[in-house]
Design an enzyme around this catalytic site. Sequence first.
Site, mmCIF file in Angstrom:
data_model
loop_
_atom_site.group_PDB
_atom_site.id
_atom_site.type_symbol
_atom_site.label_atom_id
_atom_site.label_comp_id
_atom_site.label_asym_id
_atom_site.label_seq_id
_atom_site.Cartn_x
_atom_site.Cartn_y
_atom_site.Cartn_z
ATOM 1 N N TRP A 110 -8.458 12.124 17.450
ATOM 2 C CA TRP A 110 -7.555 12.910 18.305
ATOM 3 C C TRP A 110 -6.097 12.757 17.905
ATOM 4 O O TRP A 110 -5.325 13.725 17.970
ATOM 5 C CB TRP A 110 -7.775 12.558 19.781
ATOM 6 C CG TRP A 110 -9.104 13.064 20.264
ATOM 7 C CD1 TRP A 110 -10.166 12.314 20.657
ATOM 8 C CD2 TRP A 110 -9.523 14.444 20.361
ATOM 9 N NE1 TRP A 110 -11.219 13.142 21.003
ATOM 10 C CE2 TRP A 110 -10.854 14.440 20.832
ATOM 11 C CE3 TRP A 110 -8.909 15.663 20.106
ATOM 12 C CZ2 TRP A 110 -11.578 15.622 21.035
ATOM 13 C CZ3 TRP A 110 -9.621 16.836 20.311
ATOM 14 C CH2 TRP A 110 -10.933 16.804 20.774
ATOM 15 N N ASP B 206 -1.440 10.240 24.406
ATOM 16 C CA ASP B 206 -2.616 11.006 24.854
ATOM 17 C C ASP B 206 -3.546 10.053 25.597
ATOM 18 O O ASP B 206 -4.212 9.216 24.993
ATOM 19 C CB ASP B 206 -3.307 11.617 23.632
ATOM 20 C CG ASP B 206 -4.543 12.433 23.993
ATOM 21 O OD1 ASP B 206 -4.943 12.440 25.167
ATOM 22 O OD2 ASP B 206 -5.110 13.059 23.064
ATOM 23 N N LYS C 59 -12.414 13.833 31.424
ATOM 24 C CA LYS C 59 -13.018 12.552 31.074
ATOM 25 C C LYS C 59 -13.036 11.641 32.302
ATOM 26 O O LYS C 59 -14.084 11.242 32.763
ATOM 27 C CB LYS C 59 -12.258 11.874 29.932
ATOM 28 C CG LYS C 59 -12.528 12.354 28.500
ATOM 29 C CD LYS C 59 -12.528 13.830 28.293
ATOM 30 C CE LYS C 59 -12.835 14.284 26.889
ATOM 31 N NZ LYS C 59 -11.721 14.342 25.973
HETATM 32 C C1 LIG Z 1 -11.238 15.198 24.817
HETATM 33 C C2 LIG Z 1 -9.951 14.777 24.210
HETATM 34 C C3 LIG Z 1 -9.006 15.710 23.751
HETATM 35 C C4 LIG Z 1 -9.252 17.206 23.801
HETATM 36 O O1 LIG Z 1 -9.219 17.621 25.119
HETATM 37 P P1 LIG Z 1 -9.288 19.182 25.518
HETATM 38 O O2 LIG Z 1 -9.032 19.109 26.980
HETATM 39 O O3 LIG Z 1 -10.667 19.657 25.162
HETATM 40 O O4 LIG Z 1 -8.241 19.900 24.771
HETATM 41 C C5 LIG Z 1 -7.816 15.239 23.241
HETATM 42 N N1 LIG Z 1 -7.558 13.923 23.184
HETATM 43 C C6 LIG Z 1 -8.452 13.004 23.590
HETATM 44 C C7 LIG Z 1 -8.093 11.549 23.492
HETATM 45 C C8 LIG Z 1 -9.671 13.397 24.116
HETATM 46 O O5 LIG Z 1 -10.548 12.474 24.543
#
Ligand SMILES: *Cc1c(COP(=O)(O)O)cnc(C)c1O
Length: 360
Positions: free
Chosen positions: A102, A171, A195
Amino acid sequence: MTRAYNFSAGPAALPEAVLREAQAELLEWGDARASVMEVSHRGAAFEALVADAEADLRRLLAIPDDYAVLFLQGGATQQFALIPMNIAAPGQAADFVVTGHWSAKALAEAGTYVDARIAADAGAPYVALPPRAGWRLSDDAAYVHICQNETIQGVEFQEAPADLPAPLVSDFSSTLLSRPLDVSRYGLIYAGAQKNVGPAGLTLVIVRRDLLERAGQPRARILSYAEQAAQRSMLNTPATFPIYLAARVFKWLEREGGLAAMGERNRRKAQALYAAIDGSGGFYRNPVDPAVRSWMNVPFAIHEERLHAVFLEESDAAGLLALKGHKAVGGLRASIYNAMPEAGVAALIDFMHDFQERHG
Ligand SMILES: *Cc1c(COP(=O)(O)O)cnc(C)c1O
């Protein structure tokens, strides 16, 4: 009742208590004589819900007053673009620490808007974090970007890196609300909800207000953090049902004892699962540096590749869902977010012992 323990990485399990509350008031929300999905986002009842949700989130995370909280859409992926557009000048430098899937995506997307530089790259297979002392940080960077928890590789920053020359952007998609957090160490925190926060469709951004004044304003109002902050995330129709469910999750977290209690529970869950893997005599393996192992996403493999398919079939039949590893790393993965009870992790560990006895 066939509701199983769901180890999906995302969209992920939601607390059963929250789903039951939503079920009970699905047709009639409060005094609305309609579902929460069917009322105006500008009505007094929904506005009160959003204000309450923000207050609860601020209390849970102890968010200082000089931070704005935004309830957006578009997922974490949209933030990969909005962050450089909003808090950097066009073409300005931004530093990226690459620790897995990511953070690499965030780097690639930002490169369209800013001079995205790699301050450090842990390198494949991304099972450790690059030591802070070796990061090459720019003097002129608008921000330093990290991914707090790499959902696929299972590598997690245990705390905010220190001594940075620019605001830290992180993030938090797969770890927000999993344990207490010192928000003041960050300039901007963002997370897709699906998540550990709520259903897909909601994205949280927690941003220090001074960053909203920065030069690189996007030309479209709808993409502007400053505009969204000024309009309380209501420039257009927000993701009303996801906000409603996330608000219920915040209340559930408070009832469960807040993030200190959640953190202790999540630590116990992760420790038990890693101990089972490490104690299996090499039957199961997790390759991540123990110092930075994720509390939320536990990738593991069986010493014999052919057993993965057998494990997935048998675990699914035993009521343990979605244990397949991401295709980028293969093998298996157990995501054990807040909504996964300790009993679910214990059931997985029992199954793993049993599986090893039958196939070891
Ligand atoms: C799932 C995830 C993403 C992508 O998320 P979306 O909502 O599908 O854009 C980005 N960063 C991390 C750390 C993730 O777990």
